[in-house]
Design a protein around this motif. Structure first.
Motif, mmCIF file in Angstrom:
data_model
loop_
_atom_site.group_PDB
_atom_site.id
_atom_site.type_symbol
_atom_site.label_atom_id
_atom_site.label_comp_id
_atom_site.label_asym_id
_atom_site.label_seq_id
_atom_site.Cartn_x
_atom_site.Cartn_y
_atom_site.Cartn_z
ATOM 1 N N SER A 45 0.831 -1.198 0.000
ATOM 2 C CA SER A 45 0.000 0.000 0.000
ATOM 3 C C SER A 45 0.870 1.255 0.000
ATOM 4 O O SER A 45 0.634 2.193 -0.767
ATOM 5 C CB SER A 45 -0.931 -0.015 1.210
ATOM 6 N N ALA A 46 1.904 1.261 0.837
ATOM 7 C CA ALA A 46 2.812 2.405 0.890
ATOM 8 C C ALA A 46 3.569 2.569 -0.431
ATOM 9 O O ALA A 46 3.703 3.681 -0.948
ATOM 10 C CB ALA A 46 3.789 2.245 2.057
ATOM 11 N N ALA A 47 4.048 1.463 -1.002
ATOM 12 C CA ALA A 47 4.799 1.527 -2.257
ATOM 13 C C ALA A 47 3.922 1.997 -3.419
ATOM 14 O O ALA A 47 4.339 2.820 -4.235
ATOM 15 C CB ALA A 47 5.408 0.160 -2.576
ATOM 16 N N GLU A 49 1.203 3.804 -3.183
ATOM 17 C CA GLU A 49 0.887 5.215 -2.968
ATOM 18 C C GLU A 49 2.057 6.107 -3.378
ATOM 19 O O GLU A 49 1.863 7.117 -4.065
ATOM 20 C CB GLU A 49 0.530 5.452 -1.503
ATOM 21 N N ARG A 50 3.279 5.732 -2.976
ATOM 22 C CA ARG A 50 4.468 6.509 -3.359
ATOM 23 C C ARG A 50 4.618 6.591 -4.867
ATOM 24 O O ARG A 50 4.970 7.626 -5.416
ATOM 25 C CB ARG A 50 5.734 5.891 -2.770
ATOM 26 N N ALA A 51 4.346 5.479 -5.555
ATOM 27 C CA ALA A 51 4.490 5.431 -7.011
ATOM 28 C C ALA A 51 3.327 6.101 -7.731
ATOM 29 O O ALA A 51 3.430 6.396 -8.926
ATOM 30 C CB ALA A 51 4.625 3.978 -7.469
ATOM 31 N N GLY A 52 2.217 6.317 -7.039
ATOM 32 C CA GLY A 52 1.066 6.966 -7.636
ATOM 33 C C GLY A 52 0.388 6.144 -8.719
ATOM 34 O O GLY A 52 -0.136 6.699 -9.679
ATOM 35 N N GLU A 55 -4.240 1.928 -5.786
ATOM 36 C CA GLU A 55 -4.408 1.681 -4.357
ATOM 37 C C GLU A 55 -4.564 0.199 -4.078
ATOM 38 O O GLU A 55 -5.131 -0.543 -4.875
ATOM 39 C CB GLU A 55 -5.625 2.426 -3.812
ATOM 40 N N VAL A 81 5.076 -2.494 -9.278
ATOM 41 C CA VAL A 81 5.373 -1.946 -7.945
ATOM 42 C C VAL A 81 5.141 -3.003 -6.863
ATOM 43 O O VAL A 81 5.900 -3.107 -5.908
ATOM 44 C CB VAL A 81 4.509 -0.691 -7.673
#
Length: 111
Positions: A45-47, A49-52, A55, A81
Motif C-alpha cells: 500500500s505504501a509503495a 501510494e508513493r508510485a502513484g 491503491e 510496484v
C-alpha cells in the motif's frame, strides 16, 4: 440536435491486480500467515501510494486462501510496484490475475 445536458465522458475502466495464495489449512491459515499477509499489504500500500499507480484495496481470507486486491489505471504498472513483495510471500501455490479494462481481458502470472 440540441443537447439538454452535458454528459461527462466515460471514465477509463479501472484495472486490477488480484493475488491469490494457498494457506496451510482449509480455513483462514495460521496467525503467522495472516500477519505476513497484513504486513505485505501495508508495505505494498505504501509503495503503490508513493508510485502513484493506484491503491491496495484490502484482502479476503477463507477456504484455505488469502486474496489481496489492488486497483489502478494500469494493471501492469501496479503489478510492477507490487511484484517484489508479492513474490516475497512464502505461500505456494500462488498466482496473480491482472485484469485490464473489463473482466474479459485477464492474464495470469504464477508466483
Amino acid at each position: 440536435m440540441d443537447m439538454l445536458f452535458d454528459l461527462p465522458e466515460p471514465e477509463t475502466p479501472e484495472q486490477a491486480v488480484i493475488a491469490h495464495y494457498r494457506l496451510s489449512d482449509a480455513q483462514y491459515g495460521s496467525r503467522a500467515e495472516r500477519d505476513a499477509i497484513f504486513d505485505a499489504e501495508r508495505a505494498m500500500s505504501a509503495a503503490v501510494e508513493r508510485a502513484g499507480v493506484g491503491e491496495v484495496d484490502g484482502n479476503e481470507f477463507g477456504g484455505g486462501e488469502a486474496v489481496l486486491y489492488a486497483y489502478g489505471a494500469d494493471a501492469g504498472a501496479l503489478f510492477k510496484v507490487m511484484e517484489p513483495t508479492l513474490r516475497g510471500l512464502p505461500f505456494r501455490p500462488a498466482y496473480v490475475v491482472l485484469r485490464r479494462g473489463n473482466r474479459g481481458t485477464e492474464s495470469r502470472v504464477e508466483l
